[in-house]
Design a protein around this motif. Structure first.
Motif, short mmCIF file in Angstrom:
data_model
loop_
_atom_site.label_atom_id
_atom_site.label_comp_id
_atom_site.label_asym_id
_atom_site.label_seq_id
_atom_site.Cartn_x
_atom_site.Cartn_y
_atom_site.Cartn_z
N GLU A 281 2.00 4.83 8.83
CA GLU A 281 3.35 4.60 9.33
C GLU A 281 3.97 3.33 8.76
O GLU A 281 5.18 3.11 8.87
CB GLU A 281 3.38 4.54 10.87
N ARG A 282 3.15 2.48 8.15
CA ARG A 282 3.65 1.24 7.54
C ARG A 282 4.28 1.47 6.17
O ARG A 282 4.85 0.56 5.59
CB ARG A 282 2.52 0.22 7.43
N LEU A 283 4.16 2.70 5.66
CA LEU A 283 4.77 3.04 4.36
C LEU A 283 6.03 3.86 4.63
O LEU A 283 5.95 5.00 5.08
CB LEU A 283 3.77 3.83 3.51
N LEU A 284 7.17 3.26 4.38
CA LEU A 284 8.45 3.89 4.66
C LEU A 284 9.16 4.21 3.35
O LEU A 284 9.10 3.42 2.39
CB LEU A 284 9.33 2.95 5.49
N VAL A 285 9.84 5.36 3.30
CA VAL A 285 10.53 5.79 2.10
C VAL A 285 11.98 6.10 2.46
O VAL A 285 12.25 6.82 3.42
CB VAL A 285 9.86 7.03 1.49
N SER B 168 5.97 12.83 -3.25
CA SER B 168 4.90 12.68 -4.23
C SER B 168 4.44 11.23 -4.32
O SER B 168 3.23 10.95 -4.33
CB SER B 168 5.39 13.16 -5.61
N LEU B 169 5.38 10.30 -4.36
CA LEU B 169 5.01 8.88 -4.43
C LEU B 169 4.33 8.43 -3.15
O LEU B 169 3.31 7.73 -3.18
CB LEU B 169 6.24 8.01 -4.71
N ARG B 170 4.86 8.85 -2.03
CA ARG B 170 4.24 8.50 -0.73
C ARG B 170 2.80 9.01 -0.68
O ARG B 170 1.88 8.27 -0.34
CB ARG B 170 5.07 9.08 0.40
N ASP B 171 2.59 10.27 -1.03
CA ASP B 171 1.24 10.86 -1.02
C ASP B 171 0.31 10.10 -1.95
O ASP B 171 -0.85 9.84 -1.61
CB ASP B 171 1.29 12.33 -1.42
N HIS B 172 0.82 9.75 -3.14
CA HIS B 172 -0.01 9.04 -4.12
C HIS B 172 -0.45 7.68 -3.59
O HIS B 172 -1.63 7.32 -3.68
CB HIS B 172 0.78 8.89 -5.43
N LEU B 173 0.49 6.92 -3.03
CA LEU B 173 0.13 5.58 -2.54
C LEU B 173 -0.77 5.65 -1.32
O LEU B 173 -1.69 4.83 -1.18
CB LEU B 173 1.40 4.78 -2.25
N LEU B 174 -0.54 6.61 -0.44
CA LEU B 174 -1.42 6.75 0.73
C LEU B 174 -2.84 7.11 0.30
O LEU B 174 -3.82 6.65 0.89
CB LEU B 174 -0.88 7.79 1.70
N ALA B 175 -2.96 7.95 -0.72
CA ALA B 175 -4.29 8.32 -1.21
C ALA B 175 -4.99 7.17 -1.92
O ALA B 175 -6.21 7.05 -1.88
CB ALA B 175 -4.18 9.53 -2.15
N LYS C 191 13.89 3.58 -2.18
CA LYS C 191 13.43 2.31 -1.61
C LYS C 191 12.14 2.60 -0.87
O LYS C 191 12.09 3.47 0.00
CB LYS C 191 14.46 1.73 -0.66
N LEU C 192 11.12 1.89 -1.25
CA LEU C 192 9.80 2.03 -0.67
C LEU C 192 9.52 0.72 0.06
O LEU C 192 9.60 -0.35 -0.53
CB LEU C 192 8.79 2.25 -1.80
N VAL C 193 9.22 0.81 1.34
CA VAL C 193 8.95 -0.39 2.14
C VAL C 193 7.54 -0.29 2.70
O VAL C 193 7.18 0.72 3.31
CB VAL C 193 9.97 -0.54 3.29
N VAL C 194 6.75 -1.32 2.46
CA VAL C 194 5.42 -1.43 3.04
C VAL C 194 5.47 -2.62 4.00
O VAL C 194 5.74 -3.75 3.58
CB VAL C 194 4.34 -1.65 1.96
N THR C 195 5.24 -2.34 5.27
CA THR C 195 5.30 -3.41 6.27
C THR C 195 3.92 -3.97 6.54
O THR C 195 2.91 -3.27 6.41
CB THR C 195 5.92 -2.89 7.58
N ASP C 196 3.86 -5.23 6.89
CA ASP C 196 2.62 -5.92 7.26
C ASP C 196 1.51 -5.70 6.24
O ASP C 196 0.36 -5.45 6.59
CB ASP C 196 2.14 -5.48 8.64
N ASP D 159 -5.74 0.32 2.71
CA ASP D 159 -5.00 -0.39 3.76
C ASP D 159 -3.91 0.50 4.35
O ASP D 159 -3.66 0.47 5.56
CB ASP D 159 -4.38 -1.67 3.17
N LEU D 160 -3.28 1.31 3.54
CA LEU D 160 -2.23 2.22 4.02
C LEU D 160 -2.81 3.49 4.64
O LEU D 160 -2.18 4.10 5.50
CB LEU D 160 -1.27 2.58 2.89
N GLN D 161 -4.00 3.90 4.20
CA GLN D 161 -4.64 5.07 4.79
C GLN D 161 -4.92 4.85 6.27
O GLN D 161 -4.80 5.77 7.07
CB GLN D 161 -5.94 5.40 4.06
N ARG D 162 -5.27 3.62 6.62
CA ARG D 162 -5.58 3.31 8.02
C ARG D 162 -4.34 3.34 8.91
O ARG D 162 -4.43 3.58 10.10
CB ARG D 162 -6.26 1.94 8.11
#
Length: 159
Positions: A23-27, A6-13, A51-56, A17-20
């Motif tokens: 794969e940079r959003l790791l859970v 749910s959190l991953r879907d929310h942040l991607l939506a 743990k939520l990791v956003v790379t680059d 920057d993450l929509q593009r």
């Protein structure tokens, strides 16, 4: 467990920057436990550290934190309501070249699960929703602007 997705879907939506590059959003889930008692029934609670990791990440930190806090307000409201839990929303960042960072956010999460046995022998599992807390703003659609630029946009969870 439903909250990590749910959190991953929310942040991607919410975060362009993450929509593009999703794969940079790791859970990750760490330190999980299942808590139950000998009370009648088989209901239980998941307790874990997400743990939520956003790379680059090259966006403004607010474009990540505001949608995150909006999700928490709906999906784990006691983290905001309880003064002893507020500081358990943690983050670390590693500054990289080219004005980018790797961000790690840590949240203690719980999920209540009801297990119900029916007369016909079937067992049904129900993930209970969180208590409904009044939203800070009445709008269900958010646009986050920093210096006049839309940096994140989403529909409030549960809205």
């Amino acid at each position: 467990m439903n909250k990590p997705q749910s959190l991953r879907d929310h942040l991607l939506a919410a975060i362009a920057d993450l929509q593009r590059d999703p794969e940079r959003l790791l859970v990750f889930i760490e330190g999980g436990s299942v808590v139950s008692t000998l009370a009648p029934g088989a209901s239980f609670e998941y307790r874990y550290t997400l743990k939520l990791v956003v790379t680059d990440f090259g966006g403004h930190p607010d474009s990540l934190m505001v949608p995150l806090l909006d999700w928490i307000r709906t999906e784990q409201s006691e983290l905001l309501a309880n003064t002893s839990l507020r500081e358990q929303i943690r983050f670390e960042a590693e500054v990289l070249a080219n004005d980018k960072v790797d961000v790690e956010i840590t949240l203690p999460l719980t999920e209540r699960v009801g297990v119900h046995r029916h007369d016909n022998g079937e067992v049904h599992v129900e993930h209970f929703p969180e208590p409904v807390i009044e939203a800070p703003f009445p709008a269900q659609h958010w646009q986050l602007l920093i210096r006049g630029e839309v940096v994140a946009e989403w529909d409030a969870p549960g809205g």
